[in-house]
Design a protein around this motif. Structure first.
Motif, short mmCIF file in Angstrom:
data_model
loop_
_atom_site.label_atom_id
_atom_site.label_comp_id
_atom_site.label_asym_id
_atom_site.label_seq_id
_atom_site.Cartn_x
_atom_site.Cartn_y
_atom_site.Cartn_z
N VAL A 24 0.84 -1.21 0.00
CA VAL A 24 0.00 0.00 0.00
C VAL A 24 0.87 1.25 0.00
O VAL A 24 0.63 2.20 -0.76
CB VAL A 24 -0.95 -0.01 1.21
N VAL A 25 1.91 1.27 0.83
CA VAL A 25 2.80 2.43 0.87
C VAL A 25 3.50 2.63 -0.48
O VAL A 25 3.62 3.75 -0.97
CB VAL A 25 3.82 2.29 2.01
N ALA A 26 3.95 1.53 -1.09
CA ALA A 26 4.60 1.63 -2.39
C ALA A 26 3.65 2.17 -3.45
O ALA A 26 4.05 2.97 -4.33
CB ALA A 26 5.13 0.26 -2.82
N LEU A 27 2.37 1.78 -3.37
CA LEU A 27 1.39 2.28 -4.34
C LEU A 27 1.11 3.76 -4.10
O LEU A 27 0.99 4.54 -5.05
CB LEU A 27 0.11 1.46 -4.26
N LEU A 28 1.01 4.17 -2.85
CA LEU A 28 0.86 5.60 -2.56
C LEU A 28 2.02 6.39 -3.16
O LEU A 28 1.82 7.47 -3.75
CB LEU A 28 0.78 5.83 -1.05
N ASP A 29 3.23 5.88 -3.00
CA ASP A 29 4.40 6.56 -3.57
C ASP A 29 4.31 6.64 -5.08
O ASP A 29 4.56 7.69 -5.68
CB ASP A 29 5.68 5.82 -3.17
N PRO B 187 0.58 11.71 -1.12
CA PRO B 187 1.23 11.84 0.19
C PRO B 187 0.50 11.06 1.28
O PRO B 187 1.12 10.48 2.17
CB PRO B 187 1.20 13.35 0.46
N ARG B 188 -0.84 11.06 1.21
CA ARG B 188 -1.63 10.31 2.17
C ARG B 188 -3.00 10.05 1.58
O ARG B 188 -3.42 10.70 0.61
CB ARG B 188 -1.77 11.06 3.50
N ALA B 189 -3.71 9.09 2.16
CA ALA B 189 -5.05 8.75 1.69
C ALA B 189 -5.84 8.17 2.85
O ALA B 189 -5.27 7.62 3.80
CB ALA B 189 -5.00 7.74 0.54
N TRP C 17 2.88 3.69 9.50
CA TRP C 17 3.11 4.89 8.68
C TRP C 17 1.92 5.85 8.84
O TRP C 17 1.23 6.17 7.86
CB TRP C 17 3.26 4.52 7.21
N PRO C 18 1.64 6.33 10.04
CA PRO C 18 0.44 7.16 10.22
C PRO C 18 0.44 8.43 9.38
O PRO C 18 -0.63 8.96 9.06
CB PRO C 18 0.46 7.47 11.72
N GLU C 19 1.64 8.90 9.02
CA GLU C 19 1.71 10.10 8.19
C GLU C 19 1.18 9.87 6.78
O GLU C 19 0.87 10.83 6.07
CB GLU C 19 3.16 10.61 8.13
N ARG C 20 1.03 8.61 6.37
CA ARG C 20 0.51 8.29 5.03
C ARG C 20 -0.99 7.98 5.06
O ARG C 20 -1.59 7.79 4.00
CB ARG C 20 1.26 7.08 4.44
N CYS C 21 -1.56 7.89 6.24
CA CYS C 21 -2.96 7.49 6.40
C CYS C 21 -3.77 8.65 6.95
O CYS C 21 -3.63 9.03 8.11
CB CYS C 21 -3.05 6.27 7.32
N ALA C 22 -4.63 9.23 6.11
CA ALA C 22 -5.47 10.34 6.53
C ALA C 22 -6.61 9.89 7.43
O ALA C 22 -7.23 10.70 8.12
CB ALA C 22 -6.04 11.06 5.31
#
Length: 314
Positions: A96-101, A106-108, A127-132
């Protein structure tokens, strides 16, 4: 990034592909590109069509919606033949983080059920900074593998027959021979009130034709029960997950009151894992595949967690 024409009847939006980490991820995208991002994550044995009603509704509300096929499902492929076909929780979260990148997000808001909710919980915790914000069916789904051998009630154990079946080579062969048949048995136990038709099952079963499907599924269940080692790449992440890290981002958790395998609770058993704002809801007549069975409840949860995130920013 490659975009394919997925046909005028596909409410999920066009099928796209993007290289993300170890995967060439196939995903559907809909909604305005400038909208607040939402990633909808499916479970096992299901696919992106769990969101066939949720995704277009969220797009109409102005969200940028991404619905990926998880590793081992549908057109998603591993880039390298040598990459372990792991199905462990850390791998799902890292994907999921790789797909966000790869999508420059930046976050979703991360929303899912089953494997998808587990992946979302992993990202929210590590990775809370990537999760809105988080929408998770069955609350906190980060596996405590250290206690995997602690038995539960015989009735609930019976619903997890496939966990133990997949520990055997007979189970691997059975899954390879008839993945649709295995899925149908699980669907009927997971969602006894859901009157799905053969066409709905057949549409989802197309995602099981992925060449890595059996390996990823078998590894997922063997790893969670301590019968298979994790891939070395994810060893540090698994060590961090073993501490059962708390989730700090705004969250809405859901239980289907007709879930045949995961009985609905009042949310208290998992409360200690949520240290940010959290609302827990029980959804009448819904089973395990909640976004497909009760799409409006899932849509409302995504909207509410997105509002909670905006309130926290102000």
């Amino acid at each position: 990034m490659t975009v394919f024409d997925s046909g005028p009847d596909d409410k999920l939006g066009p099928l796209r592909r993007v290289r993300a980490g170890v995967l060439d991820v196939a995903y559907h995208a809909t909604g305005p590109p400038q909208g607040a991002a939402v990633m909808l994550l499916h479970g096992y044995p299901y696919d992106v069509h769990s969101y066939v009603d949720v995704a277009p509704a969220l797009a109409d509300y102005g969200f940028r919606v991404v619905v990926p096929y998880l590793r081992g499902h549908g057109p998603t492929r591993f880039i390298e033949a040598a990459t372990p076909r792991s199905g462990q929780q850390a791998a799902l979260g890292a994907d999921v983080v790789a797909l966000l990148d790869a999508l420059d997000m930046p976050r979703a808001v991360l929303a899912g059920y089953d494997w998808g909710a587990r992946a979302a919980c992993v990202v929210a915790a590590l990775w809370p900074e990537r999760c809105a914000g988080l929408v998770s069916v069955n609350s906190y789904l980060i596996q405590d593998i250290g206690t995997a051998m602690t038995p539960i009630s015989p009735y609930l154990e019976s619903g997890f027959w496939y966990f133990y079946y997949f520990l055997t080579e007979r189970g691997r062969a059975g899954l390879a021979a008839d993945p649709r048949g295995v899925a149908e048995v699980i669907w009927r136990r997971n969602s006894p009130a859901w009157k799905f038709d053969p066409a709905t099952l057949a549409r989802t079963a197309e995602a099981f034709a992925n060449p890595d499907y059996v390996d990823v599924v078998i590894h997922s269940y063997r790893h969670r029960l301590g019968y298979a080692p994790g891939a070395p790449t994810y060893a540090d992440l698994e060590r961090r997950l073993a501490s059962q890290p708390a989730i700090t981002v705004p969250a809405v958790t859901l239980d289907g009151m007709s879930d045949g395998n995961f009985p609905a609770t009042d949310g208290n058993p998992a409360a200690k894992h949520f240290v940010g704002s959290r609302s827990h809801r029980r959804v009448p007549d819904a089973g395990h595949n909640l976004p497909q069975e009760a799409p409006q409840a899932f849509i409302d949860a995504v909207q509410d967690v997105a509002r909670a995130h905006l309130l926290e920013k102000t």
